[in-house]
Design a protein around this motif. Structure first.
Motif, PDB file in Angstrom:
ATOM      1  N   TRP A  65     -76.391 -34.929 -12.190  1.00 41.58           N
ATOM      2  CA  TRP A  65     -76.143 -34.770 -10.761  1.00 41.58           C
ATOM      3  C   TRP A  65     -76.285 -36.108 -10.043  1.00 41.58           C
ATOM      4  CZ3 TRP A  65     -74.378 -30.430  -8.314  1.00 41.58           C
ATOM      5  CH2 TRP A  65     -74.363 -29.250  -9.075  1.00 41.58           C
ATOM      6  N   GLU A  77     -70.045 -29.375  -5.685  1.00 41.76           N
ATOM      7  CA  GLU A  77     -70.879 -28.185  -5.811  1.00 41.76           C
ATOM      8  C   GLU A  77     -70.355 -27.282  -6.913  1.00 41.76           C
ATOM      9  OE1 GLU A  77     -70.678 -26.571  -1.861  1.00 41.76           O
ATOM     10  OE2 GLU A  77     -68.938 -25.314  -2.343  1.00 41.76           O
ATOM     11  N   ASP A  84     -74.812 -17.868  -6.059  1.00 38.35           N
ATOM     12  CA  ASP A  84     -75.539 -19.089  -5.723  1.00 38.35           C
ATOM     13  C   ASP A  84     -74.596 -20.284  -5.720  1.00 38.35           C
ATOM     14  OD1 ASP A  84     -77.894 -17.702  -5.531  1.00 38.35           O
ATOM     15  OD2 ASP A  84     -78.510 -18.108  -7.600  1.00 38.35           O
ATOM     16  N   HIS A  86     -74.725 -24.383  -6.107  1.00 43.96           N
ATOM     17  CA  HIS A  86     -75.489 -25.579  -6.431  1.00 43.96           C
ATOM     18  C   HIS A  86     -74.735 -26.782  -5.869  1.00 43.96           C
ATOM     19  CE1 HIS A  86     -77.847 -23.729 -10.067  1.00 43.96           C
ATOM     20  NE2 HIS A  86     -78.052 -23.098  -8.921  1.00 43.96           N
ATOM     21  N   TRP A 275     -80.009 -23.287  -4.559  1.00 44.56           N
ATOM     22  CA  TRP A 275     -80.605 -23.555  -5.880  1.00 44.56           C
ATOM     23  C   TRP A 275     -81.780 -22.613  -6.159  1.00 44.56           C
ATOM     24  CZ3 TRP A 275     -79.349 -27.413  -9.508  1.00 44.56           C
ATOM     25  CH2 TRP A 275     -78.326 -28.300  -9.120  1.00 44.56           C
TER      26      TRP A 275
END
Length: 400
Positions: A65, A77, A84, A86, A275
């Motif tokens: 990341w 993302e 969800d 991230h 997250w």
């Protein structure tokens, strides 16, 4: 401040950079030896499993990341099937900036630059830990504190392209600057720490608490750290400037994320929620531990976690009883509470505690009281065990 801080603040000025480096050399050499042993164990273990140790250090988990931020900027993302999201906005920018700088001025890739930054930052962190411990106690305790930080079971993270080493270096030197009355330096380093990890607020809090107490001391007419009747106007101005600078890094990034997401000042909390990270006072962690206790052999892990938390609490109580300087107590308390009481992935908690190095000072003080003939074998044995565990851990679940 505590009596201990008042005593240490009254010592003669610190030696210049060459003298300071010579004074810290045993700690840095010992740290480098422990980390080299850890990397050797990782290389051998990884080779036996037909894996690349360098990939484990630079191109897995969070390191990926960070390199994506360095290469592509923010906006990436991943949307998971459960809903969800991230987003790379969760990752603070200083490490990616340094990776981008390293790649721009050298033939290194972003991942290579991240590895180099972490190696250099880990040495800077070790030096900072030594400086703090030697200032509060003495040189021998400083060396022991660095060695204990190096041999932590998750010490291999210090050599990964993660932000823990960079943050610990900035935090340790900011705390040292606070203890020695260098307010502007403390504020600048605290601001940079705030650009590195969310827990940078712990460094800011330490700067602010120390400054407020110092202003209270001035108001009561007590002598300043240099033994004079009180600071002049310039010293007060530097103190105020340090306080103003300290929160700028974290506040600036959080506000920018809020603007970027269109969700205002709390936008960063929404990013973290994607997250499944948040602060719940430790409720999720307590449920996790309780669930471990319902079956065997998982119950052994649950008991181990309880013992580990109890040890952390015990160490913090020892820090208080040994009257560590107030900035250290504030910083350590916040780092520990945020690590234990966050609802993040539970396997991350050991590495989130890496920056809480003042917890090691009571152990370092005890180790320093032993003769070298007794302490050296203990450190060597623990270093070997840490190296093996780090290699096993990184080739397994690892630090997400």
């Amino acid at each position: 401040m505590t009596d201990l801080e008042t005593r240490t603040a009254g010592r003669p000025g610190a030696p210049g950079p060459p003298g300071a480096l010579r004074r810290a050399a045993p700690a840095l050499l010992g740290y480098a030896a422990v980390r080299a042993l850890g990397l050797l164990a990782l290389a051998l273990w990884s080779a036996a499993r037909d894996k690349s140790a360098y990939t484990l250090l630079t191109a897995r988990w969070d390191s990926l990341w960070y390199t994506r931020v360095a290469e592509l900027g923010y906006g990436y993302e991943v949307r998971l099937p459960g809903g969800d999201v991230h987003s790379n906005l969760a990752f603070f920018p200083l490490l990616p900036w340094l990776e981008r700088l390293g790649a721009a001025v050298s033939p290194l890739s972003y991942a290579d630059a991240g590895f180099v930054v972490s190696l250099l930052a880990s040495l800077a962190a070790a030096w900072g830990i030594f400086a703090v411990a030697a200032h509060v106690y003495d040189r021998r305790v400083g060396v022991c504190a660095v060695l204990l930080w190096a041999v932590l079971p998750v010490g291999v993270v210090q050599s990964m392209a993660y932000s823990e080493s960079l943050f610990t270096a900035l935090a340790a030197w900011s705390l040292y600057a606070v203890l020695t009355g260098r307010w502007v330096t403390a504020g600048v380093l605290a601001s940079l720490a705030g650009l590195t990890r969310p827990v940078g607020l712990a460094v800011t809090a330490a700067v602010w608490v120390a400054a407020v107490v110092a202003f209270g001391r001035d108001r009561n007419g007590r002598a300043g750290p240099d033994g004079a009747d009180g600071p002049d106007g310039r010293d007060r101005a530097r103190r105020v400037l340090g306080m103003l600078l300290a929160p700028l890094g974290a506040a600036g990034y959080v506000l920018w994320v809020g603007h970027r997401t269109g969700k205002g000042p709390l936008g960063y909390l929404d990013v973290q929620a994607g997250w499944r990270n948040g602060f719940d006072g430790g409720a999720a962690f307590a449920r996790f531990v309780a669930a471990k206790l319902t079956s065997f052999p998982a119950a052994l892990a649950g008991v181990g976690l309880i013992v580990g938390v109890a040890l952390l609490v015990r160490l913090y109580v020892m820090c208080v009883r040994q009257r560590q300087p107030l900035p250290l107590l504030v910083y350590t308390g916040i780092v520990t509470v945020l690590a234990l009481c966050a609802s993040s992935y539970f396997g991350s908690k050991p590495r989130l505690l890496l920056p809480a190095f003042p917890l090691l000072l009571p152990l370092a003080l005890g180790l320093a009281r032993l003769r070298t003939s007794r302490s050296a074998p203990v450190v060597c044995a623990v270093a070997a065990a840490s190296a093996v565990y780090g290699a096993f851990w990184l080739n397994g679940s690892g630090p997400p």
